[in-house]
Each structure stands twice: as C-alpha cells, then as structure tokens.
Design an enzyme around this catalytic site. Structure first.
Site, PDB file in Angstrom:
ATOM      1  CE1 TYR A  34       3.946   1.620   8.261  1.00  0.00           C
ATOM      2  CE2 TYR A  34       3.333   3.292   9.875  1.00  0.00           C
ATOM      3  CZ  TYR A  34       3.017   2.524   8.762  1.00  0.00           C
ATOM      4  OH  TYR A  34       1.785   2.671   8.160  1.00  0.00           O
TER       5      TYR A  34
ATOM      6  NE  ARG B 202      -0.839  -0.168   4.962  1.00  0.00           N
ATOM      7  CZ  ARG B 202      -0.063   0.608   5.717  1.00  0.00           C
ATOM      8  NH1 ARG B 202       0.306   1.801   5.257  1.00  0.00           N
ATOM      9  NH2 ARG B 202       0.372   0.213   6.891  1.00  0.00           N
TER      10      ARG B 202
ATOM     11  CG  HIS C 208      -3.790   0.887   8.519  1.00  0.00           C
ATOM     12  ND1 HIS C 208      -4.851   1.268   9.312  1.00  0.00           N
ATOM     13  CD2 HIS C 208      -3.961  -0.434   8.273  1.00  0.00           C
ATOM     14  CE1 HIS C 208      -5.628   0.219   9.538  1.00  0.00           C
ATOM     15  NE2 HIS C 208      -5.106  -0.818   8.919  1.00  0.00           N
TER      16      HIS C 208
END
Length: 353
Positions: free
Chosen positions: A266, A252, A256
């Site tokens: 991250y 992706r 999120h």
C-alpha cells in the site's frame, strides 16, 4: 475548517537549518546532545527488536523508526513526575520514563510481568485497544486536578486512533473539566494500510481539537526541536487547565507491526524515498554537526552501548520463568471467587505433573 488555520509548526528544516529562530527551544548544548543520544539509542532498539521479532524471540512488536523525533522530542519536554498513557507503539517513551528494557520484551511476549509497572513509575500499561488510552488520560488527569498535583498526563495514539469514538470522548471530557492533559496524535500517514485521506475528511487532525474546545496544533513530527517546543508549551498550558491536541506529522519507515503487515502493498518506493529525506536523526545530526556538538565516533559509541544493553535485557527476559495459566489466574484479584479458585487448583495440579 481551513487547513491554513493549522499551519505546520517547524523549527528545523530537513536540511538541518533553523527556519524559525523565534521558536527555537531553550536547550543547552548538553541537552541537545542528550536528545540526539536518545534518538540514536531508540533507533538501535527498534532495529534490534525487529531482528529479534523475525527470529521468533519476541511476540507482538510495532516498529518506531521514523517517529523518534515525535516520541523522544515530546517525552523530553516532560517532568519525571508526569504521567504517560501509551499505546502499544509507545514503548520508547516508557523506557525513557523509567520502564526497564527487559520488561518491555516481556510485554511483547505477552508475559504478565511485562505489564507490572515498577513502583514509582507514573505510567499506565501500553494500551492495545485503539484510542482507549485517551479516555484513561482524561480520568487520570481529573484525579491529578482534584488532588492539586503539579503534574500532567500525556497520551499517544496514531492517526487511526483519531478515528475512534474514545478519542473524541476523552478530549471532550478533558476540555469540559479543564484537566491537565496533552493528547499527541502521531500521524504516520497510515492506520495499518488505510491512508489518512480515507480515514477522515478533515484537512488536519489538529483541527479536531476545535470540537472539544481545546487548543490544536500541527507540528512537523520529523523535527525533534519543534515537537519539544510544542509539547513544552502544551505542558505549561495543561497545568493551567488548558488541554492541547498535538498532531505530529511523521512517517513510520517499517510495517505497522511484525504481525503480517506488508507496507509494500500500500506504499510506493517513491513515497518512502521522499520521507527518508526527512529522517529525524539525519536532520538533528546535521544541525548538531554544524555546531560541533556531534561526531561519527560519538554516535558509534551509542550504537554499541544500545546493542549491549539489548543483549543483556533480552537475556534477562529469556531467563524469566515462563508464565503458567495458574500465574494468570492468581493475579486476577486479591480474593478469587470460588469458580476461579477451583480453576487455580485444577491448573496447579496439571502443572505439577
């Protein structure tokens, strides 16, 4: 379980070249163009949804850019009468199955009308509880089997969903009762911020099918042709009472969700860059251009059409009367118990002032 027992299935490499001629799906030129059309359209829907979300005009939204081959390739292999049990990120599959775009915006806003699946559309409301749709899928599929329907149920979750108890329970039930189900795990590498290697010690998610006694396959989730081919076979097997777990390895590109997630905390820019080289739209576009089946002009027309459709759908969603507390109480059942009837009357009185 050795990883080499679940080698990644691929048809089209990142350069748009066929690398597995024997597994090339039997799609006509028109179907190949339609597949690309849907992927381009979906990418624009995603871009517009992200923009609308940042304007405060939508509620919860989970971006899908990078997962178009996984989502659209798998859905393209379905029959119109098949059932979809989606997660909250799987709005594109619902839309291509017949769910109105304007309703998807109401779902994002938390409006009850967004969850009213149109009559005749074989789909469940997008599941917010991670992995719960896997158990639902097993139940719906058992119902289809008992009624001797020539239909399957397909469900989707992410790699994080594969760490849930419901995931194992649903697959185990499906395997034990030999129901017509296909389980798709879109392994986009991160369960919000947790990388796959921190979620499981298994080399692949596909191998988790072994414990349920069903078929497991790992597919290049950036390759629409491979995803289509794998799902087409899985659907055929499902109709014969043989469920399949498909792991689509994808990425992706966005966060999120738009609810505060910052992927730069991250994920590295180097990692993003490597996956951008595998962009599913670029890959299929390159292949189609090589066959003189695609052009910049054709794609620009799709982009403009999608933008216009978004504008019209958003207008319809924003013109829908705002939901009231009394609306939510009213739809809780055909016959309300006394306590809810009292609350309904109380809120109707408040809302009329």
């Amino acid at each position: 379980m050795a990883k080499d027992k679940f080698e990644m299935f691929q048809v089209l490499d990142e350069n748009g070249k066929i690398v597995n001629k024997d597994e090339m799906p039997d799609l006509s030129d028109d179907e190949l163009q339609d597949l690309m059309y849907r992927m381009v359209y979906t990418r624009i829907l995603d871009q517009r949804a992200v923009s609308l979300g940042r304007q405060g005009r939508l509620g919860f939204y989970a971006p899908v850019a990078g997962q178009e081959a996984s989502m659209i390739g798998s859905h393209y292999a379905l029959d119109k009468e098949d059932w979809i049990a989606p997660g909250y990120r799987d709005i594109p599959q619902l839309i291509w199955h017949g769910y109105p775009l304007w309703q998807s915006y109401l779902f994002s806003k938390g409006h009850f009308k967004g969850g009213q699946i149109p009559e005749g559309l074989n789909a469940l409301v997008p599941q917010i509880i991670i992995g719960a749709q896997v158990v639902q899928t097993a139940g719906v599929a058992l119902g289809l089997k008992k009624k001797k329907k020539d239909q399957i149920v397909i469900t989707y979750t992410g790699d994080g969903g594969a760490s849930q108890g419901d995931f194992y329970e649903g697959m185990n039930f499906a395997g034990a009762f030999e129901v017509p189900a296909v389980f798709v795990v879109q392994n986009n590498q991160y369960a919000i911020s947790v990388p796959q290697d921190k979620q499981t010690a298994a080399d692949t998610i596909a191998q988790k099918a072994v414990a349920a006694g069903i078929e497991g396959v790992q597919v290049d989730g950036m390759d629409a042709l491979a995803v289509y081919a794998a799902t087409k076979k899985a659907r055929k097997d499902a109709l014969d009472g043989k469920p399949t777990l498909i792991e689509t390895v994808c990425y992706r590109y966005g966060p999120h969700s738009l609810s505060g997630d910052d992927p730069t905390r991250y994920r590295s820019s180097e990692e993003d860059g490597e996956w951008e080289k595998q962009d599913p739209l670029v890959r299929l576009r390159t292949y189609l251009e090589g066959k003189d089946l695609w052009s910049e002009e054709k794609e620009n027309e799709i982009v403009e059409q999608a933008k216009a459709d978004v504008k019209a759908a958003m207008k319809e969603a924003e013109n829908t009367p705002r939901q009231k507390v009394s609306d939510l109480i009213e739809i809780m059942g055909n016959e309300l118990p006394n306590n809810l009837q009292e609350q309904l009357e109380e809120y109707r009185a408040k809302e009329s002032n």
